[in-house]
Motif scaffolding. Structure first.
Motif, PDB file in Angstrom:
ATOM      1  N   TYR A   1     -27.597  -3.143 -11.719  1.00 54.78           N
ATOM      2  CA  TYR A   1     -27.049  -3.356 -10.371  1.00 54.78           C
ATOM      3  C   TYR A   1     -26.012  -4.501 -10.353  1.00 54.78           C
ATOM      4  N   TYR A   2     -26.442  -5.674 -10.809  1.00 59.52           N
ATOM      5  CA  TYR A   2     -25.545  -6.840 -10.783  1.00 59.52           C
ATOM      6  C   TYR A   2     -24.294  -6.573 -11.626  1.00 59.52           C
ATOM      7  N   GLY A   3     -24.502  -5.989 -12.804  1.00 60.15           N
ATOM      8  CA  GLY A   3     -23.373  -5.713 -13.700  1.00 60.15           C
ATOM      9  C   GLY A   3     -22.384  -4.741 -13.078  1.00 60.15           C
TER      10      GLY A   3
ATOM     11  N   ASP B   1     -16.031 -17.216   6.040  1.00 58.11           N
ATOM     12  CA  ASP B   1     -16.860 -16.278   5.286  1.00 58.11           C
ATOM     13  C   ASP B   1     -15.960 -15.229   4.635  1.00 58.11           C
ATOM     14  N   ARG B   2     -16.188 -14.991   3.348  1.00 59.46           N
ATOM     15  CA  ARG B   2     -15.348 -14.035   2.631  1.00 59.46           C
ATOM     16  C   ARG B   2     -15.520 -12.614   3.133  1.00 59.46           C
ATOM     17  N   THR B   3     -16.605 -12.354   3.832  1.00 61.36           N
ATOM     18  CA  THR B   3     -16.805 -10.987   4.325  1.00 61.36           C
ATOM     19  C   THR B   3     -16.159 -10.794   5.702  1.00 61.36           C
TER      20      THR B   3
ATOM     21  N   GLY C   1     -16.395 -23.857  -4.650  1.00 63.97           N
ATOM     22  CA  GLY C   1     -15.963 -25.253  -4.814  1.00 63.97           C
ATOM     23  C   GLY C   1     -17.008 -26.269  -4.407  1.00 63.97           C
ATOM     24  N   THR C   2     -18.170 -25.776  -3.935  1.00 61.85           N
ATOM     25  CA  THR C   2     -19.183 -26.727  -3.458  1.00 61.85           C
ATOM     26  C   THR C   2     -20.516 -26.553  -4.182  1.00 61.85           C
ATOM     27  N   TRP C   3     -20.571 -25.751  -5.231  1.00 67.41           N
ATOM     28  CA  TRP C   3     -21.854 -25.341  -5.796  1.00 67.41           C
ATOM     29  C   TRP C   3     -21.665 -25.065  -7.275  1.00 67.41           C
TER      30      TRP C   3
ATOM     31  N   THR D   1     -15.298 -22.015   1.795  1.00 70.15           N
ATOM     32  CA  THR D   1     -16.740 -21.725   1.785  1.00 70.15           C
ATOM     33  C   THR D   1     -17.222 -21.639   3.231  1.00 70.15           C
ATOM     34  N   ARG D   2     -18.473 -21.193   3.397  1.00 68.90           N
ATOM     35  CA  ARG D   2     -19.037 -21.110   4.759  1.00 68.90           C
ATOM     36  C   ARG D   2     -19.567 -22.459   5.232  1.00 68.90           C
ATOM     37  N   GLY D   3     -19.746 -23.399   4.260  1.00 66.86           N
ATOM     38  CA  GLY D   3     -20.294 -24.702   4.628  1.00 66.86           C
ATOM     39  C   GLY D   3     -21.822 -24.738   4.587  1.00 66.86           C
ATOM     40  N   CYS D   4     -22.444 -23.792   3.862  1.00 67.32           N
ATOM     41  CA  CYS D   4     -23.916 -23.754   3.769  1.00 67.32           C
ATOM     42  C   CYS D   4     -24.427 -24.460   2.517  1.00 67.32           C
ATOM     43  N   SER D   5     -23.664 -24.449   1.428  1.00 66.92           N
ATOM     44  CA  SER D   5     -24.205 -24.856   0.129  1.00 66.92           C
ATOM     45  C   SER D   5     -23.976 -26.310  -0.227  1.00 66.92           C
ATOM     46  N   GLY D   6     -23.139 -26.963   0.516  1.00 62.36           N
ATOM     47  CA  GLY D   6     -22.884 -28.366   0.193  1.00 62.36           C
ATOM     48  C   GLY D   6     -21.564 -28.794   0.786  1.00 62.36           C
TER      49      GLY D   6
ATOM     50  N   THR E   1     -15.020 -18.449  -7.723  1.00 61.08           N
ATOM     51  CA  THR E   1     -16.354 -18.723  -8.278  1.00 61.08           C
ATOM     52  C   THR E   1     -17.440 -18.400  -7.262  1.00 61.08           C
ATOM     53  N   SER E   2     -17.102 -17.683  -6.206  1.00 61.14           N
ATOM     54  CA  SER E   2     -18.105 -17.525  -5.153  1.00 61.14           C
ATOM     55  C   SER E   2     -18.504 -16.082  -4.933  1.00 61.14           C
ATOM     56  N   ALA E   3     -18.367 -15.276  -5.962  1.00 60.71           N
ATOM     57  CA  ALA E   3     -18.594 -13.853  -5.723  1.00 60.71           C
ATOM     58  C   ALA E   3     -19.806 -13.308  -6.458  1.00 60.71           C
ATOM     59  N   SER E   4     -20.832 -14.154  -6.686  1.00 60.19           N
ATOM     60  CA  SER E   4     -21.964 -13.616  -7.446  1.00 60.19           C
ATOM     61  C   SER E   4     -22.701 -12.546  -6.663  1.00 60.19           C
ATOM     62  N   GLU E   5     -22.621 -12.592  -5.343  1.00 61.49           N
ATOM     63  CA  GLU E   5     -23.343 -11.577  -4.571  1.00 61.49           C
ATOM     64  C   GLU E   5     -22.426 -10.858  -3.587  1.00 61.49           C
TER      65      GLU E   5
ATOM     66  N   GLN F   1     -21.906  -4.193  -9.826  1.00 66.35           N
ATOM     67  CA  GLN F   1     -21.229  -4.861  -8.717  1.00 66.35           C
ATOM     68  C   GLN F   1     -20.102  -5.759  -9.248  1.00 66.35           C
ATOM     69  N   LYS F   2     -20.403  -6.493 -10.317  1.00 64.81           N
ATOM     70  CA  LYS F   2     -19.379  -7.395 -10.861  1.00 64.81           C
ATOM     71  C   LYS F   2     -18.250  -6.595 -11.531  1.00 64.81           C
ATOM     72  N   ALA F   3     -18.594  -5.473 -12.165  1.00 62.45           N
ATOM     73  CA  ALA F   3     -17.557  -4.635 -12.785  1.00 62.45           C
ATOM     74  C   ALA F   3     -16.625  -4.090 -11.701  1.00 62.45           C
TER      75      ALA F   3
ATOM     76  N   GLU G   1     -27.143 -27.390 -12.113  1.00 64.97           N
ATOM     77  CA  GLU G   1     -27.687 -26.036 -12.287  1.00 64.97           C
ATOM     78  C   GLU G   1     -28.756 -25.789 -11.229  1.00 64.97           C
ATOM     79  N   TYR G   2     -28.673 -24.652 -10.564  1.00 63.95           N
ATOM     80  CA  TYR G   2     -29.617 -24.351  -9.481  1.00 63.95           C
ATOM     81  C   TYR G   2     -30.620 -23.266  -9.889  1.00 63.95           C
ATOM     82  N   VAL G   3     -30.399 -22.636 -11.043  1.00 62.25           N
ATOM     83  CA  VAL G   3     -31.268 -21.521 -11.423  1.00 62.25           C
ATOM     84  C   VAL G   3     -32.638 -22.051 -11.847  1.00 62.25           C
TER      85      VAL G   3
HETATM   86  N1  LIG Z   1     -25.039 -19.327 -13.331  1.00 56.89           N
HETATM   87  C1  LIG Z   1     -24.804 -18.640 -14.427  1.00 56.89           C
HETATM   88  O1  LIG Z   1     -25.476 -18.809 -15.480  1.00 56.89           O
HETATM   89  C2  LIG Z   1     -23.685 -17.610 -14.432  1.00 56.89           C
HETATM   90  C3  LIG Z   1     -23.512 -16.840 -15.582  1.00 56.89           C
HETATM   91  C4  LIG Z   1     -22.469 -15.922 -15.620  1.00 56.89           C
HETATM   92  C5  LIG Z   1     -21.611 -15.769 -14.539  1.00 56.89           C
HETATM   93  N2  LIG Z   1     -21.809 -16.511 -13.413  1.00 56.89           N
HETATM   94  C6  LIG Z   1     -20.858 -16.325 -12.298  1.00 56.89           C
HETATM   95  O2  LIG Z   1     -20.281 -17.589 -12.015  1.00 56.89           O
HETATM   96  C7  LIG Z   1     -19.822 -17.604 -10.664  1.00 56.89           C
HETATM   97  C8  LIG Z   1     -20.216 -18.902 -10.029  1.00 56.89           C
HETATM   98  O3  LIG Z   1     -21.593 -18.908  -9.859  1.00 56.89           O
HETATM   99  P1  LIG Z   1     -22.284 -20.061  -9.040  1.00 56.89           P
HETATM  100  O4  LIG Z   1     -23.715 -19.780  -9.192  1.00 56.89           O
HETATM  101  O5  LIG Z   1     -21.709 -21.354  -9.433  1.00 56.89           O
HETATM  102  O6  LIG Z   1     -21.824 -19.827  -7.524  1.00 56.89           O
HETATM  103  P2  LIG Z   1     -22.132 -18.640  -6.485  1.00 56.89           P
HETATM  104  O7  LIG Z   1     -23.559 -18.631  -6.073  1.00 56.89           O
HETATM  105  O8  LIG Z   1     -21.514 -17.380  -6.957  1.00 56.89           O
HETATM  106  O9  LIG Z   1     -21.257 -19.146  -5.261  1.00 56.89           O
HETATM  107  C9  LIG Z   1     -21.649 -20.218  -4.471  1.00 56.89           C
HETATM  108  C10 LIG Z   1     -20.406 -20.781  -3.779  1.00 56.89           C
HETATM  109  O10 LIG Z   1     -19.738 -19.760  -3.041  1.00 56.89           O
HETATM  110  C11 LIG Z   1     -19.710 -20.060  -1.647  1.00 56.89           C
HETATM  111  N3  LIG Z   1     -19.951 -18.784  -0.937  1.00 56.89           N
HETATM  112  C12 LIG Z   1     -20.998 -17.935  -1.140  1.00 56.89           C
HETATM  113  N4  LIG Z   1     -20.900 -16.872  -0.330  1.00 56.89           N
HETATM  114  C13 LIG Z   1     -19.753 -17.047   0.390  1.00 56.89           C
HETATM  115  C14 LIG Z   1     -19.106 -16.283   1.401  1.00 56.89           C
HETATM  116  N5  LIG Z   1     -19.612 -15.118   1.857  1.00 56.89           N
HETATM  117  N6  LIG Z   1     -17.951 -16.747   1.901  1.00 56.89           N
HETATM  118  C15 LIG Z   1     -17.417 -17.916   1.488  1.00 56.89           C
HETATM  119  N7  LIG Z   1     -17.993 -18.686   0.517  1.00 56.89           N
HETATM  120  C16 LIG Z   1     -19.149 -18.256   0.000  1.00 56.89           C
HETATM  121  C17 LIG Z   1     -20.830 -21.070  -1.473  1.00 56.89           C
HETATM  122  O11 LIG Z   1     -20.608 -21.930  -0.383  1.00 56.89           O
HETATM  123  P3  LIG Z   1     -21.299 -21.623   1.042  1.00 56.89           P
HETATM  124  O12 LIG Z   1     -22.710 -21.203   0.760  1.00 56.89           O
HETATM  125  O13 LIG Z   1     -21.193 -22.933   1.748  1.00 56.89           O
HETATM  126  O14 LIG Z   1     -20.504 -20.546   1.662  1.00 56.89           O
HETATM  127  C18 LIG Z   1     -20.749 -21.868  -2.793  1.00 56.89           C
HETATM  128  O15 LIG Z   1     -19.700 -22.807  -2.764  1.00 56.89           O
HETATM  129  C19 LIG Z   1     -20.404 -16.367 -10.002  1.00 56.89           C
HETATM  130  O16 LIG Z   1     -19.371 -15.420  -9.836  1.00 56.89           O
HETATM  131  C20 LIG Z   1     -21.445 -15.850 -10.985  1.00 56.89           C
HETATM  132  O17 LIG Z   1     -21.561 -14.453 -10.930  1.00 56.89           O
HETATM  133  C21 LIG Z   1     -22.824 -17.432 -13.340  1.00 56.89           C
END
Ligand SMILES: NC(=O)c1ccc[n+]([C@@H]2O[C@H](COP(=O)([O-])OP(=O)(O)OC[C@H]3O[C@@H](n4cnc5c(N)ncnc54)[C@H](OP(=O)(O)O)[C@@H]3O)[C@@H](O)[C@H]2O)c1
Length: 353
Positions: free
Chosen positions: A141-143, A48-50, A8-10, A31-36, A70-74, A145-147, A175-177
């Motif tokens: 790897y990423y695929g 923290d989700r972990t 919700g912050t990124w 969120t953890r409060g690191c990203s915004g 939306t916060s589970a990319s890693e 993990q997401k699967a 966009e941050y990429v």
């Molecule tokens: N960017 C693309 O082109 C793309 C393409 C396909 C799919 N996706 C998917 O779209 C989703 C959103 O991606 P995104 O890049 O916008 O965001 P993201 O990097 O997956 O998530 C960032 C957000 O999650 C919070 N967060 C991260 N780790 C956390 C933790 N351990 N506990 C609690 N909160 C946590 C962050 O806040 P804090 O750091 O403050 O905790 C921030 O608000 C992801 O699942 C990604 O896989 C993205």
């Protein structure tokens, strides 16, 4: 609607929060409060989700009609599973943002909503799918993990209450990429701009706001499903670069350099020339299930224009390691353009032209 945003912050999460608040929904962010900072108007829970303890504290703020994750990319599948299990009695629908990388065929084959998925258990840890040293095969790897994370959500919420969204590339403000921002900065510099490949290559990036809107629509529909999310593919790399040149003031002219020359020169696909990739399936993702469910994607020019507006107003997210991976230097670009002109002249001579 009461919605819990994991994130919700990124980038995407920020767009989801803005849209949900504009709809008048009651929004909780976690969120953890690191990203915004959290969006104004939302109830912000820090954690923290972990951490099981933080998740338990979050649960006290429920109940919600839907969770949008939306916060589970890693995040490892087992952490997604722990959170989903805890939230299951407290929420109606769980919308999980996954990715097209979960398909075994991506990016080499055209994809449909029911193409074969990579295998991964719902409780896999962060090491599952890591590549062994010296591995030269596909990087799944990423695929994987997401699967596994998709499976975790389904395991906890069941098919009827799980919505799995699989976007391809997402672009737009925040966009941050560094993909679209690199092209915009390049276009703003003017001169002769290297266009990779051919202008008629069809591309399918989706606007972050359209992905957000669809996620919320599915959250309120309260029914399960899985959906690829991409633009239709009726626009091209040429349309994209022309829009970049136009919105930045028309200072550049695009000169197209064939794929073969770029490949032979060792230019890194996807990063050194962002969005340039020659694999047959990368822009061949069918999103008809999402379309039938109401997905609408705006023209690429609008995404380009609004992202430039964001950059012009000082937009650049907190330093992110991936940002600087993108792009080539002016010298490298000039060298490639010269090589392409030479090759074209030689080919003309050889054919008697
Ligand atoms: N960017 C693309 O082109 C793309 C393409 C396909 C799919 N996706 C998917 O779209 C989703 C959103 O991606 P995104 O890049 O916008 O965001 P993201 O990097 O997956 O998530 C960032 C957000 O999650 C919070 N967060 C991260 N780790 C956390 C933790 N351990 N506990 C609690 N909160 C946590 C962050 O806040 P804090 O750091 O403050 O905790 C921030 O608000 C992801 O699942 C990604 O896989 C993205």
């Amino acid at each position: 609607m009461r919605v819990l945003l994991l994130g919700g912050t990124w980038f995407l999460g920020k767009a989801v929060a803005a849209d949900a608040l504009a709809r008048g929904w009651a929004v909780t962010t976690f969120t953890r409060g690191c990203s915004g900072p959290p969006p104004a108007g939302a109830v912000a829970v820090t954690g923290d989700r972990t951490s099981r303890r933080d998740l338990a504290a979050l649960a006290e703020h429920g109940r919600w009609d839907a969770v949008v994750d939306t916060s589970a990319s890693e995040l490892a599948p087992r952490d997604v599973l722990a959170g989903a299990r805890l939230l299951e009695p407290l929420a109606g629908t769980y919308v999980y943002v996954s990715t097209v990388n979960v398909y075994r065929g991506w990016p080499n084959e055209p994809l449909e909503d029911h193409s074969e998925l990579l295998e991964a258990p719902a409780d896999a840890d962060a090491d599952f799918g890591r590549l062994p040293p010296g591995w030269t095969g596909p990087d799944w790897y990423y695929g994987r993990q997401k699967a596994g994370a998709e499976r975790a959500v389904r395991h906890a919420f069941g098919d009827g209450r799980s919505v799995i969204l699989r976007p391809g590339v997402i672009l737009g403000p925040d966009e941050y990429v560094g993909r679209l921002p690199w092209w915009l900065a390049r276009a703003a510099r003017g001169g002769t701009i290297l266009g990779p490949g051919t202008p008629d290559r069809r591309i399918q990036p989706a606007d972050v706001r359209d992905v957000a809107s669809f996620a919320l629509d599915r959250a309120s529909a309260a029914e399960g499903g899985s959906f690829n999310i991409t633009a239709l593919g009726d626009e091209t790399f040429g349309d994209f670069l022309n829009a970049c040149v136009e919105v930045t003031g028309g200072r550049g002219v695009v000169e197209w350099v064939p794929d073969r020359l770029l490949l032979d020169a060792g230019v890194k696909q996807w990063t050194e020339l962002p969005l340039w990739r020659t694999s047959a399936g990368v822009w061949a993702v069918d999103s008809s299930a999402a379309r039938a469910a109401g997905l609408s994607t705006r023209p690429i020019r609008e995404t380009v224009l609004d992202t430039w507006g964001w950059m012009e107003s000082g937009g650049r997210p907190v330093a992110h390691p991936r940002w600087d991976e993108h792009g080539i230097s002016p010298d490298v670009e000039a060298g490639l353009l010269t090589a392409a002109r030479l090759a074209s002249t030689q080919a003309g001579r050889a054919s008697g032209g």
